[in-house]
Motif scaffolding. Structure first.
Motif, PDB file in Angstrom:
ATOM      1  N   GLN A 258      48.026  51.707  25.261  1.00 44.21           N
ATOM      2  CA  GLN A 258      46.840  51.997  24.461  1.00 44.21           C
ATOM      3  C   GLN A 258      46.180  53.322  24.831  1.00 44.21           C
ATOM      4  OE1 GLN A 258      47.295  49.371  26.378  1.00 44.21           O
ATOM      5  NE2 GLN A 258      45.564  49.017  27.780  1.00 44.21           N
ATOM      6  N   GLU A 259      46.576  53.914  25.978  1.00 48.61           N
ATOM      7  CA  GLU A 259      46.019  55.193  26.378  1.00 48.61           C
ATOM      8  C   GLU A 259      46.741  56.376  25.748  1.00 48.61           C
ATOM      9  OE1 GLU A 259      45.996  55.417  30.598  1.00 48.61           O
ATOM     10  OE2 GLU A 259      44.484  53.847  30.864  1.00 48.61           O
ATOM     11  N   ILE A 260      47.869  56.130  25.089  1.00 45.67           N
ATOM     12  CA  ILE A 260      48.644  57.190  24.450  1.00 45.67           C
ATOM     13  C   ILE A 260      48.306  57.192  22.961  1.00 45.67           C
ATOM     14  CG2 ILE A 260      50.904  58.210  24.161  1.00 45.67           C
ATOM     15  CD1 ILE A 260      50.052  57.790  27.071  1.00 45.67           C
ATOM     16  N   GLY A 261      47.674  58.276  22.520  1.00 44.97           N
ATOM     17  CA  GLY A 261      47.251  58.376  21.135  1.00 44.97           C
ATOM     18  C   GLY A 261      48.294  59.041  20.257  1.00 44.97           C
ATOM     19  N   ALA A 262      47.832  59.616  19.166  1.00 39.37           N
ATOM     20  CA  ALA A 262      48.729  60.233  18.193  1.00 39.37           C
ATOM     21  C   ALA A 262      49.344  61.508  18.748  1.00 39.37           C
ATOM     22  CB  ALA A 262      47.956  60.539  16.915  1.00 39.37           C
ATOM     23  N   HIS A 263      50.510  61.850  18.201  1.00 37.77           N
ATOM     24  CA  HIS A 263      51.176  63.102  18.565  1.00 37.77           C
ATOM     25  C   HIS A 263      50.399  64.244  17.921  1.00 37.77           C
ATOM     26  CE1 HIS A 263      54.402  66.220  18.274  1.00 37.77           C
ATOM     27  NE2 HIS A 263      54.683  65.745  19.489  1.00 37.77           N
ATOM     28  N   VAL A 264      49.899  65.187  18.744  1.00 36.85           N
ATOM     29  CA  VAL A 264      49.013  66.222  18.228  1.00 36.85           C
ATOM     30  C   VAL A 264      49.635  67.607  18.220  1.00 36.85           C
ATOM     31  CG1 VAL A 264      46.925  64.972  18.884  1.00 36.85           C
ATOM     32  CG2 VAL A 264      47.988  66.548  20.514  1.00 36.85           C
ATOM     33  N   GLY A 265      50.840  67.771  18.769  1.00 35.65           N
ATOM     34  CA  GLY A 265      51.433  69.101  18.745  1.00 35.65           C
ATOM     35  C   GLY A 265      52.617  69.212  19.662  1.00 35.65           C
ATOM     36  N   VAL A 266      53.342  70.326  19.497  1.00 26.06           N
ATOM     37  CA  VAL A 266      54.498  70.626  20.315  1.00 26.06           C
ATOM     38  C   VAL A 266      54.428  72.106  20.677  1.00 26.06           C
ATOM     39  CG1 VAL A 266      55.936  71.072  18.274  1.00 26.06           C
ATOM     40  CG2 VAL A 266      57.017  70.525  20.458  1.00 26.06           C
ATOM     41  N   GLN A 267      54.814  72.430  21.891  1.00 21.42           N
ATOM     42  CA  GLN A 267      54.689  73.785  22.394  1.00 21.42           C
ATOM     43  C   GLN A 267      55.985  74.220  23.053  1.00 21.42           C
ATOM     44  OE1 GLN A 267      51.835  75.581  22.035  1.00 21.42           O
ATOM     45  NE2 GLN A 267      52.753  77.405  22.954  1.00 21.42           N
ATOM     46  N   LEU A 268      56.418  75.431  22.719  1.00 26.42           N
ATOM     47  CA  LEU A 268      57.628  75.993  23.320  1.00 26.42           C
ATOM     48  C   LEU A 268      57.301  76.531  24.697  1.00 26.42           C
ATOM     49  CD1 LEU A 268      60.588  76.930  23.118  1.00 26.42           C
ATOM     50  CD2 LEU A 268      59.744  79.054  22.077  1.00 26.42           C
ATOM     51  N   GLU A 269      58.115  76.144  25.698  1.00 26.69           N
ATOM     52  CA  GLU A 269      57.923  76.595  27.065  1.00 26.69           C
ATOM     53  C   GLU A 269      59.003  77.606  27.430  1.00 26.69           C
ATOM     54  OE1 GLU A 269      55.316  75.782  28.569  1.00 26.69           O
ATOM     55  OE2 GLU A 269      54.664  73.891  27.693  1.00 26.69           O
ATOM     56  N   GLU A 270      58.794  78.319  28.540  1.00 27.14           N
ATOM     57  CA  GLU A 270      59.798  79.271  29.008  1.00 27.14           C
ATOM     58  C   GLU A 270      61.056  78.525  29.450  1.00 27.14           C
ATOM     59  OE1 GLU A 270      58.167  81.643  32.078  1.00 27.14           O
ATOM     60  OE2 GLU A 270      56.609  82.542  30.813  1.00 27.14           O
ATOM     61  N   GLY A 271      62.193  79.118  29.186  1.00 27.52           N
ATOM     62  CA  GLY A 271      63.451  78.501  29.579  1.00 27.52           C
ATOM     63  C   GLY A 271      64.026  77.572  28.532  1.00 27.52           C
ATOM     64  N   GLY A 272      63.425  77.507  27.350  1.00 28.50           N
ATOM     65  CA  GLY A 272      63.957  76.684  26.284  1.00 28.50           C
ATOM     66  C   GLY A 272      63.499  75.248  26.288  1.00 28.50           C
ATOM     67  N   ALA A 273      62.530  74.901  27.109  1.00 26.21           N
ATOM     68  CA  ALA A 273      61.986  73.546  27.119  1.00 26.21           C
ATOM     69  C   ALA A 273      60.879  73.426  26.076  1.00 26.21           C
ATOM     70  CB  ALA A 273      61.454  73.187  28.484  1.00 26.21           C
TER      71      ALA A 273
ATOM     72  N   PHE B 244      50.148  64.411  23.277  1.00 30.08           N
ATOM     73  CA  PHE B 244      49.602  63.195  22.684  1.00 30.08           C
ATOM     74  C   PHE B 244      48.129  63.083  23.074  1.00 30.08           C
ATOM     75  CE2 PHE B 244      54.079  62.602  23.543  1.00 30.08           C
ATOM     76  CZ  PHE B 244      54.580  62.068  22.352  1.00 30.08           C
ATOM     77  N   ALA B 245      47.332  62.616  22.139  1.00 29.38           N
ATOM     78  CA  ALA B 245      45.908  62.418  22.441  1.00 29.38           C
ATOM     79  C   ALA B 245      45.766  61.368  23.535  1.00 29.38           C
ATOM     80  CB  ALA B 245      45.156  61.992  21.185  1.00 29.38           C
ATOM     81  N   ALA B 246      44.846  61.613  24.461  1.00 27.19           N
ATOM     82  CA  ALA B 246      44.612  60.689  25.577  1.00 27.19           C
ATOM     83  C   ALA B 246      43.403  59.815  25.270  1.00 27.19           C
ATOM     84  CB  ALA B 246      44.388  61.460  26.872  1.00 27.19           C
ATOM     85  N   HIS B 247      43.603  58.520  25.358  1.00 28.35           N
ATOM     86  CA  HIS B 247      42.530  57.552  25.112  1.00 28.35           C
ATOM     87  C   HIS B 247      42.085  56.885  26.408  1.00 28.35           C
ATOM     88  CE1 HIS B 247      43.983  57.134  20.657  1.00 28.35           C
ATOM     89  NE2 HIS B 247      43.337  58.271  20.903  1.00 28.35           N
ATOM     90  N   ARG B 248      42.279  57.543  27.504  1.00 24.99           N
ATOM     91  CA  ARG B 248      41.870  56.999  28.793  1.00 24.99           C
ATOM     92  C   ARG B 248      40.358  57.162  28.957  1.00 24.99           C
ATOM     93  NH1 ARG B 248      45.108  58.348  34.236  1.00 24.99           N
ATOM     94  NH2 ARG B 248      46.473  56.832  33.215  1.00 24.99           N
ATOM     95  N   PRO B 249      39.640  56.112  29.387  1.00 27.66           N
ATOM     96  CA  PRO B 249      38.172  56.215  29.563  1.00 27.66           C
ATOM     97  C   PRO B 249      37.802  57.343  30.530  1.00 27.66           C
ATOM     98  CG  PRO B 249      38.885  53.921  29.670  1.00 27.66           C
ATOM     99  CD  PRO B 249      40.130  54.752  29.665  1.00 27.66           C
ATOM    100  N   GLY B 250      36.821  58.118  30.143  1.00 26.92           N
ATOM    101  CA  GLY B 250      36.362  59.224  30.981  1.00 26.92           C
ATOM    102  C   GLY B 250      37.137  60.511  30.798  1.00 26.92           C
ATOM    103  N   TYR B 251      38.117  60.532  29.914  1.00 27.69           N
ATOM    104  CA  TYR B 251      38.941  61.717  29.691  1.00 27.69           C
ATOM    105  C   TYR B 251      38.887  62.171  28.233  1.00 27.69           C
ATOM    106  CZ  TYR B 251      40.932  61.273  34.356  1.00 27.69           C
ATOM    107  OH  TYR B 251      41.090  61.234  35.723  1.00 27.69           O
ATOM    108  N   ARG B 252      37.692  62.242  27.708  1.00 26.74           N
ATOM    109  CA  ARG B 252      37.535  62.711  26.329  1.00 26.74           C
ATOM    110  C   ARG B 252      37.954  64.180  26.232  1.00 26.74           C
ATOM    111  NH1 ARG B 252      33.762  65.573  23.818  1.00 26.74           N
ATOM    112  NH2 ARG B 252      32.398  65.531  25.643  1.00 26.74           N
ATOM    113  N   GLY B 253      38.795  64.489  25.240  1.00 23.56           N
ATOM    114  CA  GLY B 253      39.257  65.854  25.054  1.00 23.56           C
ATOM    115  C   GLY B 253      40.513  66.203  25.823  1.00 23.56           C
ATOM    116  N   TRP B 254      41.065  65.244  26.581  1.00 24.78           N
ATOM    117  CA  TRP B 254      42.294  65.491  27.321  1.00 24.78           C
ATOM    118  C   TRP B 254      43.508  65.087  26.479  1.00 24.78           C
ATOM    119  CZ3 TRP B 254      42.739  66.363  32.985  1.00 24.78           C
ATOM    120  CH2 TRP B 254      41.512  66.734  33.548  1.00 24.78           C
TER     121      TRP B 254
END
Length: 271
Positions: free
Chosen positions: A40-55, A60-70
């Motif tokens: 229940q702490e794993i919210g909707a998929h909000v984006g994908v980001q290209l990292e160095e090295g091809g990764a 995912f939105a975080a629904h953990r109490p006390g972590y609004r905006g994480w």
């Protein structure tokens, strides 16, 4: 990726087969996040980001109490298009609007005036700008003399900027001219017989109070500070007993009705 950067959906290049394969591994990334947190702490998929090295990192939105905006960040990678996608890292990161702890400040920079107690030590840094070598001219003869006095042996003395900062701090403090006590005083310390001026460049503005009944007794005071224990304070007293200057007439304050009474008849003489 910056830890507070907002993830952008679809930022990986869809023309690259490997990156497209990694970008489509959303369920694998979600399952990896659920291993580190409750489902229940794993919210909707909000984006994908290209990292160095091809990764690629899935967010995912975080629904953990006390972590609004994480958001949960799951990085996935693969050796090639024909290789299995594997999870490299699962972390919880703050977003741009997340509530985070303030930047860490070294303890010696956090200590404020009044924080030191009995037994506490606060070493002075060798390069403290408030101090200069005693053999250098400090533009204050009284300060320089302290470095030459027999048996004193001061290695460093206060620099001119440090003395100016101290003077401003004292002037704005409890025993400065803007304090409540000074504003209601009958006179200033500069005209008080209990005022003991300090020596050196600060003599024109500061001294020590020597009046044992004054609130500043034994403290450094500004020359424009004052209190009710000024040596020249006078109280007009025409009698040994203080009386009020204002006298109120009760007859003027009360609505009194005067009624004339008939005089009583004289008593009969006794037989």
């Amino acid at each position: 990726m910056n830890s507070t950067q907002r993830p952008q959906a679809g930022s990986a290049d869809p023309a690259d087969p490997l990156l497209r394969q990694l970008s489509d591994a959303i369920e694998l990334a979600r399952a990896a996040a659920e291993e580190d947190a409750d489902e229940q702490e794993i919210g909707a998929h909000v984006g994908v980001q290209l990292e160095e090295g091809g990764a690629v990192t899935h967010h995912f939105a975080a629904h953990r109490p006390g972590y609004r905006g994480w958001h949960w960040a799951v990085t996935v990678a693969a050796a090639g298009v024909d290789e299995d996608v594997t999870v490299s890292e699962v972390v919880l990161l703050p977003g741009p609007d997340a509530l985070v702890a303030p930047d860490w400040v070294p303890w010696q920079e956090r200590v404020q005036a009044g924080d030191l107690g009995v037994g506490d030590l606060m070493p002075t840094a060798p390069d403290d700008p408030r101090l200069v070598p005693a053999y250098l001219e400090s533009d204050d003869p009284a300060v320089e003399e302290t470095a030459l006095e027999l048996g004193l042996g001061r290695v460093r003395v206060m620099s001119r900027p440090a003395r100016l900062e101290a003077a401003q701090r004292w002037k704005s403090g409890e025993f400065g001219p803007r304090s409540d006590m000074a504003r209601g005083a009958p006179g200033q310390c500069g005209t008080c017989g209990f005022y003991l001026p300090v020596d050196g460049s600060l003599r024109a503005a500061f001294g020590v109070c020597g009046n044992e009944i004054a609130p500043a007794d034994g403290h450094l005071v500004h020359i424009e500070y004052g209190c009710g224990a000024h040596s020249e304070a006078e109280v007009e007293q025409v009698s040994p007993v203080l009386v009020a200057d204002l006298i109120y007439d009760d007859n003027a304050l009360l609505d009194i009705e005067v009624v004339e009474l008939d005089e009583p008849a004289p008593a009969a003489p006794a037989e």
